[in-house]
Design an enzyme around this catalytic site. Sequence first.
Site, PDB file in Angstrom:
ATOM      1  N   LYS A  96      -9.317  -0.981  12.267  1.00 42.57           N
ATOM      2  CA  LYS A  96      -9.539   0.370  11.747  1.00 42.57           C
ATOM      3  C   LYS A  96     -10.607   0.330  10.642  1.00 42.57           C
ATOM      4  O   LYS A  96     -11.468   1.208  10.573  1.00 42.57           O
ATOM      5  CB  LYS A  96      -8.236   0.950  11.207  1.00 42.57           C
ATOM      6  CG  LYS A  96      -8.364   2.429  10.864  1.00 42.57           C
ATOM      7  CD  LYS A  96      -7.012   3.095  10.686  1.00 42.57           C
ATOM      8  CE  LYS A  96      -7.184   4.557  10.326  1.00 42.57           C
ATOM      9  NZ  LYS A  96      -6.369   5.454  11.138  1.00 42.57           N
ATOM     10  N   SER A 130       0.824  -1.197   0.000  1.00 43.93           N
ATOM     11  CA  SER A 130       0.000   0.000   0.000  1.00 43.93           C
ATOM     12  C   SER A 130       0.861   1.251   0.000  1.00 43.93           C
ATOM     13  O   SER A 130       1.951   1.267   0.572  1.00 43.93           O
ATOM     14  CB  SER A 130      -0.890   0.015   1.231  1.00 43.93           C
ATOM     15  OG  SER A 130      -1.838  -1.013   1.161  1.00 43.93           O
TER      16      SER A 130
HETATM   17  C1  HEM Z   1     -15.272  -2.139  -6.775  1.00 45.70           C
HETATM   18  C2  HEM Z   1     -14.452  -1.178  -6.588  1.00 45.70           C
HETATM   19  C3  HEM Z   1     -13.137  -1.268  -5.842  1.00 45.70           C
HETATM   20  C4  HEM Z   1     -12.746  -2.125  -4.846  1.00 45.70           C
HETATM   21  C5  HEM Z   1     -13.576  -3.215  -4.219  1.00 45.70           C
HETATM   22  C6  HEM Z   1     -11.413  -1.776  -4.500  1.00 45.70           C
HETATM   23  C7  HEM Z   1     -10.686  -2.405  -3.503  1.00 45.70           C
HETATM   24  C8  HEM Z   1      -9.480  -1.977  -3.041  1.00 45.70           C
HETATM   25  C9  HEM Z   1      -8.869  -2.404  -1.815  1.00 45.70           C
HETATM   26  C10 HEM Z   1      -9.438  -3.428  -0.836  1.00 45.70           C
HETATM   27  C11 HEM Z   1      -7.712  -1.733  -1.705  1.00 45.70           C
HETATM   28  C12 HEM Z   1      -6.777  -1.797  -0.542  1.00 45.70           C
HETATM   29  C13 HEM Z   1      -7.224  -0.894   0.597  1.00 45.70           C
HETATM   30  C14 HEM Z   1      -7.015   0.549   0.352  1.00 45.70           C
HETATM   31  O1  HEM Z   1      -5.870   0.940   0.022  1.00 45.70           O
HETATM   32  O2  HEM Z   1      -7.952   1.322   0.477  1.00 45.70           O
HETATM   33  C15 HEM Z   1      -7.552  -0.918  -2.887  1.00 45.70           C
HETATM   34  C16 HEM Z   1      -6.463  -0.099  -3.178  1.00 45.70           C
HETATM   35  C17 HEM Z   1      -6.340   0.734  -4.292  1.00 45.70           C
HETATM   36  N1  HEM Z   1      -7.336   1.063  -5.190  1.00 45.70           N
HETATM   37 FE1  HEM Z   1      -9.134   0.152  -5.234  1.00 45.70          FE
HETATM   38  N2  HEM Z   1     -10.990  -0.739  -5.291  1.00 45.70           N
HETATM   39  C18 HEM Z   1     -12.014  -0.408  -6.118  1.00 45.70           C
HETATM   40  C19 HEM Z   1     -12.012   0.587  -7.074  1.00 45.70           C
HETATM   41  C20 HEM Z   1     -10.924   1.392  -7.386  1.00 45.70           C
HETATM   42  C21 HEM Z   1     -10.932   2.437  -8.367  1.00 45.70           C
HETATM   43  C22 HEM Z   1     -12.141   2.824  -9.188  1.00 45.70           C
HETATM   44  C23 HEM Z   1      -9.666   2.985  -8.379  1.00 45.70           C
HETATM   45  C24 HEM Z   1      -9.102   4.090  -9.211  1.00 45.70           C
HETATM   46  C25 HEM Z   1      -9.593   4.568 -10.303  1.00 45.70           C
HETATM   47  C26 HEM Z   1      -8.877   2.295  -7.410  1.00 45.70           C
HETATM   48  C27 HEM Z   1      -7.550   2.561  -7.137  1.00 45.70           C
HETATM   49  C28 HEM Z   1      -6.832   1.965  -6.110  1.00 45.70           C
HETATM   50  C29 HEM Z   1      -5.454   2.203  -5.826  1.00 45.70           C
HETATM   51  C30 HEM Z   1      -4.536   3.128  -6.626  1.00 45.70           C
HETATM   52  C31 HEM Z   1      -5.147   1.428  -4.700  1.00 45.70           C
HETATM   53  C32 HEM Z   1      -3.829   1.358  -3.991  1.00 45.70           C
HETATM   54  C33 HEM Z   1      -3.959   2.454  -3.019  1.00 45.70           C
HETATM   55  C34 HEM Z   1      -2.939   2.630  -2.009  1.00 45.70           C
HETATM   56  O3  HEM Z   1      -2.362   1.675  -1.549  1.00 45.70           O
HETATM   57  O4  HEM Z   1      -2.786   3.814  -1.703  1.00 45.70           O
HETATM   58  N3  HEM Z   1      -9.674   1.337  -6.822  1.00 45.70           N
HETATM   59  N4  HEM Z   1      -8.654  -1.062  -3.675  1.00 45.70           N
END
Ligand code: HEM
Lengths: 423, 185
Positions: A245, A221
């Site tokens: 959290k 992350s």
């Molecule tokens: C059904 C929709 C989605 C689900 C279930 C999902 C799920 C997740 C989860 C569980 C994580 C890890 C926890 C967190 O860092 O908050 C994550 C990280 C991330 N998501 Fe999503 N996500 C979704 C949609 C999206 C969309 C639409 C984008 C961008 C356009 C996105 C971009 C990212 C990025 C860049 C990370 C890494 C973030 C970090 O570590 O700072 N996600 N996602």
Amino acid sequence: MAIGLHQSDFKNPVVRWIDSRLPVFTMMQKEYGTFPTPRNFNYFWNFGALAMVNLLIMIATGVFLSMHYTAHTAYAFDSVERIMRDVNFGWLLRYVHMNGASMFFIVVYIHIWRGLWYGSYKAPREILWILGVVIFLLMMATAFMGYVLPWGQMSFWGATVITNLFSAIPVVGNDIVVWLWGGFSVDNPTLNRFFSLHYLLPFVIVGVVFLHVAALHITGSNNPLGIDPKGPQDTLPFHPYYTIKDSVGLIVYFIFFAFLVFFAPNYLGHPDNYIPANPLVTPAHIVPEWYFLPFYAILRAVPDKLGGVALMFGSIAILFILPWLDTSPVRSMRFRPVAKWFLVLWGINFCILTWVGAKPAEGHYVTIARWATTYYFLYFLVILPLLGRLERPLKLPESIALPVLRGGGPIPAGAAAKPMEKA
Amino acid sequence: MADAMAPHAAPHGEAGETRRDFLKLTTGAFAAVGVGAIAWPFISSMNPARDVLALASTEVDLSPIAVGQAVTVMWRGKPVFVRRRAEEEIKAAREVPLSQLRDPQTDQSRVIRDPWLVVVGVCTHLGCVPLGQKPTDARGDYGGWFCPCHGSHYDTSGRIRLGPAPANLAVPEYNFTSDTQIRIG
Ligand code: HEM
Ligand code: FES
């Protein structure tokens, strides 16, 4: 160890027996138990987990609604009214599904905003980000087709206007539209295929979310400082620190969700969708669901049909290349004194687009929509590439642990075991 | 073993080209054609089915329509506007120079028999039904139809004059089966 069996650390004999043949328990333990996670997450990092829960809620309520829904133009509207009035708890299933879609977009918009603010799209998380944008597109397609199913006036005319977007494609546009419809207008064949796809796509989303999370667990992350963890002193095991959290956030999310479902279930909807579809009368003022408004505003800001459609799709497609448009190596906006304000403005601008998308396309509203559309693209295409060169970022902290622990709080056992100086 | 599998230094043809490359390309090409052939029935099944195509014509009785009035009928799931135009409306439509039109068409080329104008009542922008059929409706700046969705104005010949729509209201295929009857489609 017998050859071919996985060496399992689990004590429970049943778990151990399964785990040595199919190491799912080991995998869960590694990915969600001990998974090293930056210790400085703020609540913005709840929204990925919230999105995951929301997706499951949509699938659960959707499967049960399908048991009572009839995908036929002559019955669809009535079958939904029957769900509301006669089916046990049908009203609850439907209101949760309806408002769940809005919640999903609220959650994902905040999740994307987190990515923009903390630079989560930058190397090495480009593919993670791109998969996120793919999820976002799939969500929009799913929500759009779902909204058609109750076969009210907004369902019908929303479907008509959106499918007609494809008629803007030169040469083959009209053939594509007839193909999408399965006829010469939005009609029963259209409703049938939309139901089929609305059922299918969420499972495709599950697949892409799996890849999204798989990619996340390779790069790890990002965090509010945007710097990489340098060792165990910078991370915490995912469980129990972030399971707890995330649970806190989940409770707040459920309170908000429940408020919508029980006290304002139709607040985000449109009353015209309680009028059965009539192919001969267009409602005086058609608007899409709120979460499409910014893009609808961009569509209408352009006086040319093909131009409007191209910019609308472009406004989402541009997110795919964002990792390469933003040339600054600094991830978090905390350390970008200039870019930060342009991004704040971009956020406000996005809200303005949402607001103006719901207004009639005339007079000042068109002017506002044009300026807002211009800034939307200017930010990505000009401001970010230039700032990467011109801006002087603030000094980055040496490590995650340093600013967190300097306050003198107790140091978790795992972290204390390692020398801090190395950071 | 590994040696036996490795391609031998290319004895024929250009450097690096082997029979294996040829086989790979041929296999790839066949696979691509095969996937296309399998995909086609799926794609084609989404096009209008035969019963949908069969429902393609509608009869309209013109006798009850008074001068200046219009009726809306359904054809292929879409509204069709049939308007009995007044003299001034026809005159207005014919006086416009073609150079002022976005989608230049003479009024004559859009009618079969005066005073009847028959057009598909679907805005060529994104498919809403324009207003102007009822006497109380707004008819826009050019006295024909007005589409409320994104503000397209059509004239008394159903031609686009103002707003985002790119083309005139379409004239469906139709013919007069008698003096007071048309068949659309
Ligand atoms: C059904 C929709 C989605 C689900 C279930 C999902 C799920 C997740 C989860 C569980 C994580 C890890 C926890 C967190 O860092 O908050 C994550 C990280 C991330 N998501 Fe999503 N996500 C979704 C949609 C999206 C969309 C639409 C984008 C961008 C356009 C996105 C971009 C990212 C990025 C860049 C990370 C890494 C973030 C970090 O570590 O700072 N996600 N996602
Ligand atoms: S659909 Fe008629 S103006 Fe857009």
